[in-house]
Design an enzyme around this catalytic site. Structure first.
Site, mmCIF file in Angstrom:
data_model
loop_
_atom_site.group_PDB
_atom_site.id
_atom_site.type_symbol
_atom_site.label_atom_id
_atom_site.label_comp_id
_atom_site.label_asym_id
_atom_site.label_seq_id
_atom_site.Cartn_x
_atom_site.Cartn_y
_atom_site.Cartn_z
ATOM 1 N N GLY A 199 -7.833 -0.491 -0.057
ATOM 2 C CA GLY A 199 -7.685 -1.937 -0.209
ATOM 3 C C GLY A 199 -7.046 -2.239 -1.546
ATOM 4 O O GLY A 199 -7.122 -1.431 -2.477
ATOM 5 N N HIS A 243 -12.305 -9.399 -6.141
ATOM 6 C CA HIS A 243 -11.191 -9.347 -7.103
ATOM 7 C C HIS A 243 -10.522 -10.713 -7.237
ATOM 8 O O HIS A 243 -10.028 -11.060 -8.309
ATOM 9 C CB HIS A 243 -10.135 -8.324 -6.650
ATOM 10 C CG HIS A 243 -10.417 -6.905 -7.075
ATOM 11 N ND1 HIS A 243 -10.578 -6.540 -8.392
ATOM 12 C CD2 HIS A 243 -10.551 -5.768 -6.360
ATOM 13 C CE1 HIS A 243 -10.796 -5.230 -8.458
ATOM 14 N NE2 HIS A 243 -10.789 -4.732 -7.241
ATOM 15 N N GLN A 281 -4.798 -7.191 -8.934
ATOM 16 C CA GLN A 281 -4.721 -5.812 -9.436
ATOM 17 C C GLN A 281 -3.292 -5.421 -9.798
ATOM 18 O O GLN A 281 -3.067 -4.416 -10.468
ATOM 19 C CB GLN A 281 -5.289 -4.822 -8.408
ATOM 20 C CG GLN A 281 -6.793 -4.973 -8.224
ATOM 21 C CD GLN A 281 -7.328 -3.965 -7.221
ATOM 22 O OE1 GLN A 281 -7.259 -4.191 -6.028
ATOM 23 N NE2 GLN A 281 -7.840 -2.846 -7.705
ATOM 24 N N HIS A 302 -15.338 -6.284 -1.457
ATOM 25 C CA HIS A 302 -14.852 -5.767 -2.746
ATOM 26 C C HIS A 302 -13.536 -6.457 -3.127
ATOM 27 O O HIS A 302 -13.353 -6.885 -4.271
ATOM 28 C CB HIS A 302 -14.668 -4.247 -2.627
ATOM 29 C CG HIS A 302 -14.122 -3.571 -3.843
ATOM 30 N ND1 HIS A 302 -14.843 -2.666 -4.586
ATOM 31 C CD2 HIS A 302 -12.904 -3.643 -4.445
ATOM 32 C CE1 HIS A 302 -14.101 -2.229 -5.603
ATOM 33 N NE2 HIS A 302 -12.910 -2.797 -5.537
ATOM 34 N N GLU A 303 -12.621 -6.570 -2.150
ATOM 35 C CA GLU A 303 -11.293 -7.143 -2.460
ATOM 36 C C GLU A 303 -11.379 -8.650 -2.715
ATOM 37 O O GLU A 303 -10.695 -9.173 -3.606
ATOM 38 C CB GLU A 303 -10.297 -6.833 -1.342
ATOM 39 C CG GLU A 303 -10.069 -5.332 -1.080
ATOM 40 C CD GLU A 303 -9.726 -4.525 -2.323
ATOM 41 O OE1 GLU A 303 -9.140 -5.074 -3.265
ATOM 42 O OE2 GLU A 303 -10.078 -3.328 -2.354
ATOM 43 N N CYS A 345 -12.759 1.975 -7.586
ATOM 44 C CA CYS A 345 -11.812 0.872 -7.687
ATOM 45 C C CYS A 345 -10.542 1.408 -8.340
ATOM 46 O O CYS A 345 -10.617 2.116 -9.343
ATOM 47 C CB CYS A 345 -12.418 -0.241 -8.542
ATOM 48 S SG CYS A 345 -11.322 -1.654 -8.752
ATOM 49 N N LEU A 346 -9.398 1.063 -7.762
ATOM 50 C CA LEU A 346 -8.130 1.541 -8.338
ATOM 51 C C LEU A 346 -7.941 1.040 -9.770
ATOM 52 O O LEU A 346 -7.214 1.649 -10.538
ATOM 53 C CB LEU A 346 -6.953 1.097 -7.465
ATOM 54 C CG LEU A 346 -6.857 1.768 -6.086
ATOM 55 C CD1 LEU A 346 -5.754 1.129 -5.257
ATOM 56 C CD2 LEU A 346 -6.602 3.267 -6.218
HETATM 57 ZN ZN ZN Z 1 -11.202 -2.775 -6.799
#
Ligand code: ZN
Length: 198
Positions: A76, A167, A81, A163-164, A121-122
């Site tokens: 995701g 963000h 991000q 989660h997304e 998380c990226l």
């Molecule tokens: Zn993340």
């Protein structure tokens, strides 16, 4: 099977050094990661803006996010991000699964039943923390053409969506982690910074 496990375990990140990744794949992953904003960047703590133009630019942004997410081996990705303050997320839960883009998503309903699982998380590579999430959610959004899109999701898909969407509200998995794990993660991140600066 290893690859599959990597997708199921963390959320929009997998392990920083995935096992048995070939050099070409690793190079693509590094290139994608260089576009992704890291913990400490103020854009990750801000509420993103509603999308009101469903034009070619938005659709290009969806394609770009999907490409970077796949290259980064994530499941995701949220627009903030990439430093873009837009209420837009993409995800793909499993290699064969279709790409889903959610524009202006709202969680309409979350089930009371929670599950605790480790997330990554990226934007916080190398860190994994336990996060409680609803197992079932219902989401109202638009697609990249402005058409209404409803998603009923369970399990990993529901977790990725939560989660997304976090963000988009400037909320990170660390904000939802148990206190001790959060402190430990922040210590590790500081050490990594110092190593990088040394
Ligand atoms: Zn993340």
């Amino acid at each position: 099977m290893d690859d599959e496990h990597d997708l199921i375990d963390p959320i929009d990140d997998e392990d920083a050094e995935p096992p048995q990744i070939d050099p070409e794949r690793q190079a693509r992953r590094n290139a994608a990661m260089s576009f992704i904003r890291r913990f400490g960047d103020p854009v990750l703590k801000s509420r993103a803006t509603e999308v009101d133009r469903f034009d070619d630019g938005l659709r290009a942004q969806v394609r770009r996010m999907a490409g970077l997410m796949d290259d980064a081996i994530g499941v995701g990705l949220a627009a903030p991000q990439l430093g873009v303050s837009q209420r837009l997320v993409v995800y793909r839960v499993g290699y064969e699964a279709p790409l889903v883009a959610l524009v202006n998503p709202e969680i309409e309903w979350r089930g009371e039943e929670l599950e605790t699982l480790e997330e990554g998380c990226l934007s916080i590579p190398g860190v994994h923390v336990d996060v409680d999430r609803s197992i079932h959610v219902r989401v109202r959004a638009q697609d990249e053409h402005g058409q209404p899109r409803f998603v009923e999701a369970s399990g990993l898909e529901a977790r990725v969506i939560q989660h997304e969407i976090d963000h988009l509200d400037g909320v990170l998995m660390l904000d939802r982690a148990p206190r001790e794990q959060r402190k430990q993660a922040i210590r590790e991140l500081r050490d990594l910074e110092h190593q990088a600066a040394a």
